[in-house]
Design a protein around this motif. Structure first.
Motif, short mmCIF file in Angstrom:
data_model
loop_
_atom_site.label_atom_id
_atom_site.label_comp_id
_atom_site.label_asym_id
_atom_site.label_seq_id
_atom_site.Cartn_x
_atom_site.Cartn_y
_atom_site.Cartn_z
N ALA A 109 0.86 -1.18 0.00
CA ALA A 109 0.00 0.00 0.00
C ALA A 109 0.90 1.24 0.00
O ALA A 109 1.53 1.56 1.01
CB ALA A 109 -0.92 0.00 1.22
N VAL A 110 0.97 1.92 -1.13
CA VAL A 110 1.96 2.98 -1.32
C VAL A 110 1.70 4.19 -0.42
O VAL A 110 2.62 4.69 0.23
CB VAL A 110 1.98 3.42 -2.79
N ALA A 111 0.46 4.67 -0.37
CA ALA A 111 0.17 5.86 0.43
C ALA A 111 0.39 5.59 1.92
O ALA A 111 0.83 6.49 2.65
CB ALA A 111 -1.26 6.31 0.18
N ASP A 112 0.11 4.39 2.36
CA ASP A 112 0.31 4.02 3.77
C ASP A 112 1.77 3.71 4.09
O ASP A 112 2.14 3.64 5.26
CB ASP A 112 -0.53 2.79 4.13
N ARG A 113 2.56 3.50 3.04
CA ARG A 113 3.96 3.05 3.20
C ARG A 113 4.02 1.78 4.06
O ARG A 113 4.79 1.67 5.01
CB ARG A 113 4.82 4.18 3.82
N GLU A 114 3.16 0.84 3.71
CA GLU A 114 3.08 -0.43 4.43
C GLU A 114 3.10 -1.59 3.43
O GLU A 114 2.52 -1.48 2.34
CB GLU A 114 1.78 -0.51 5.24
N VAL A 115 3.77 -2.67 3.82
CA VAL A 115 3.79 -3.87 2.99
C VAL A 115 3.67 -5.08 3.92
O VAL A 115 4.18 -5.06 5.04
CB VAL A 115 5.09 -3.96 2.16
N PHE A 116 2.96 -6.10 3.45
CA PHE A 116 2.87 -7.34 4.24
C PHE A 116 2.82 -8.52 3.28
O PHE A 116 2.12 -8.50 2.27
CB PHE A 116 1.62 -7.35 5.12
N THR A 117 3.60 -9.55 3.62
CA THR A 117 3.57 -10.81 2.88
C THR A 117 2.96 -11.89 3.76
O THR A 117 3.52 -12.23 4.80
CB THR A 117 4.98 -11.25 2.45
N ALA A 118 1.79 -12.38 3.37
CA ALA A 118 1.12 -13.45 4.11
C ALA A 118 1.59 -14.79 3.57
O ALA A 118 1.78 -14.96 2.36
CB ALA A 118 -0.40 -13.32 3.96
N ALA A 119 1.77 -15.74 4.48
CA ALA A 119 2.23 -17.08 4.09
C ALA A 119 1.10 -18.08 4.30
O ALA A 119 0.44 -18.08 5.35
CB ALA A 119 3.44 -17.50 4.92
N GLY A 120 0.88 -18.93 3.31
CA GLY A 120 -0.09 -20.00 3.45
C GLY A 120 0.30 -20.95 4.56
O GLY A 120 1.48 -21.02 4.95
N THR A 121 -0.66 -21.69 5.06
CA THR A 121 -0.41 -22.58 6.19
C THR A 121 0.74 -23.54 5.91
O THR A 121 1.60 -23.75 6.76
CB THR A 121 -1.69 -23.38 6.50
N GLY A 122 0.79 -24.11 4.72
CA GLY A 122 1.86 -25.04 4.38
C GLY A 122 3.17 -24.35 4.04
O GLY A 122 4.24 -24.96 4.13
N MET A 123 3.11 -23.07 3.68
CA MET A 123 4.31 -22.33 3.33
C MET A 123 5.10 -21.89 4.56
O MET A 123 6.30 -21.59 4.48
CB MET A 123 3.94 -21.09 2.50
N GLU A 124 4.46 -21.88 5.73
CA GLU A 124 5.12 -21.41 6.94
C GLU A 124 6.33 -22.26 7.33
O GLU A 124 7.26 -21.78 7.97
CB GLU A 124 4.12 -21.35 8.10
N ALA A 125 6.32 -23.54 6.94
CA ALA A 125 7.47 -24.41 7.22
C ALA A 125 8.64 -24.08 6.29
O ALA A 125 9.80 -24.32 6.63
CB ALA A 125 7.08 -25.87 7.06
N ILE A 126 8.35 -23.54 5.11
CA ILE A 126 9.38 -23.20 4.13
C ILE A 126 9.93 -21.80 4.39
O ILE A 126 11.13 -21.56 4.36
CB ILE A 126 8.81 -23.29 2.69
N LEU A 127 9.02 -20.88 4.65
CA LEU A 127 9.38 -19.48 4.92
C LEU A 127 8.72 -19.05 6.23
O LEU A 127 7.64 -18.45 6.22
CB LEU A 127 8.94 -18.59 3.76
N PRO A 128 9.34 -19.35 7.36
CA PRO A 128 8.77 -18.92 8.64
C PRO A 128 8.76 -17.40 8.76
O PRO A 128 9.45 -16.69 8.01
CB PRO A 128 9.70 -19.57 9.67
N ASP A 129 7.98 -16.91 9.70
CA ASP A 129 7.83 -15.47 9.86
C ASP A 129 9.16 -14.74 10.03
O ASP A 129 9.35 -13.65 9.51
CB ASP A 129 6.93 -15.17 11.06
N ALA A 130 10.09 -15.36 10.77
CA ALA A 130 11.39 -14.71 11.01
C ALA A 130 12.15 -14.49 9.71
O ALA A 130 12.81 -13.46 9.52
CB ALA A 130 12.22 -15.55 11.97
N ARG A 131 12.08 -15.46 8.80
CA ARG A 131 12.78 -15.33 7.52
C ARG A 131 12.10 -14.28 6.63
O ARG A 131 12.77 -13.47 5.98
CB ARG A 131 12.83 -16.68 6.81
#
Length: 267
Positions: A109-131
């Motif tokens: 969201a450009v005006a808010d200067r905010e970005v978020f990447t959501a991970a699917g339930t199965g993707m969390e083992a591949i790309l945990p929140d810390a990574r």
């Protein structure tokens, strides 16, 4: 259509309320891009060359692993939580395979200067929140502050793809030139872990010897030792329990779902 059981007015009101809320949420989310496209640039911040690279990378990732990555750029979250918006959008678009939930949904969201990447339930083992958080801080924030949105998004997706190819044991053409300079800590940690195992084994052996010698000198010490081990076992079990507790498809996506994992923030 909402089916309401007869004779139960409270249940009727609850079902209507939640059904209406879900409908309004879906109505405020944009539809997914056309099949074989993974980017919806509503904010018009990604130049054509980077958009083409992003689509090509995402196609390769899906073709070789079934994992799906998608990007939406918008003007503003309009007061909605970035985490909630990205998670709901991932569910609405159905990013990832329905059987594996191996999707990633990035919203900028450009005006808010905010970005978020959501991970699917199965993707969390591949790309945990810390990574995901590390990639956000090392790649997205520096590029977004210089308004290099297309480059930042593409390189972040490359880094996601690096983790995906490791997990699925494949190689992507699209990860060539990925910014791997920030990953020296991973090699260091791997080497440290290899050395740490024999050190811990040796320390444990010394500890056992000390306990054994102490128990021979005093009967009460032996009792204390047994009490210590019992206490330690209980503590370990409690720690393990705590750790385990602490995680409308359209277009060309495959019906994956999201449960709240991910990372992001401002820039």
């Amino acid at each position: 259509m909402i089916i309401v059981p007869k004779g139960n007015k409270i249940a009727s009101y609850v079902l209507i309320l939640f059904g209406s809320f879900g409908y309004l949420c879906a109505a405020n989310l944009p539809p997914p891009p056309a099949q074989n496209y993974y980017v919806l640039d509503q904010a018009d911040i990604i130049d054509a060359s980077y958009e083409a690279r992003i689509n090509e990378l995402c196609r390769e990732v899906e073709r070789k692993t079934t994992a799906e990555m998608a990007v939406l750029t918008i003007h503003s979250f309009e007061g909605e939580s970035p985490w909630y918006y990205a998670t709901e959008l991932g569910n609405f678009w159905g990013v990832g395979q329905e059987s594996e939930d191996n999707g990633l949904m990035m919203v900028v969201a450009v005006a808010d200067r905010e970005v978020f990447t959501a991970a699917g339930t199965g993707m969390e083992a591949i790309l945990p929140d810390a990574r995901l958080d590390q990639i956000y801080r090392s790649i997205l924030v520096p590029d977004f502050r210089k308004e290099r949105y297309g480059k930042g998004i593409y390189q972040a997706l490359q880094m996601y793809a690096v983790e995906i190819e490791r997990y699925y044991e494949v190689e992507f053409e699209g990860t060539r030139g990925a910014p791997r300079g920030k990953e020296g800590w991973q090699k260091f940690w791997k080497m440290f872990s290899i050395l740490l195992i024999p050190i811990l084994i040796f320390a444990f052996f010394i500890f056992i010897v000390v306990i054994a010698l102490t128990s021979k000198g005093s009967g009460s010490s032996g009792s204390s030792s047994r009490s210590y081990w019992s206490s330690g076992s209980s503590s370990s079990s409690s720690s393990s329990s705590w750790s385990s507790g602490s995680s409308s498809s359209g277009g060309g996506f495959s019906g994956g779902s999201f449960s709240g994992g991910g990372a992001g923030g401002g820039w």
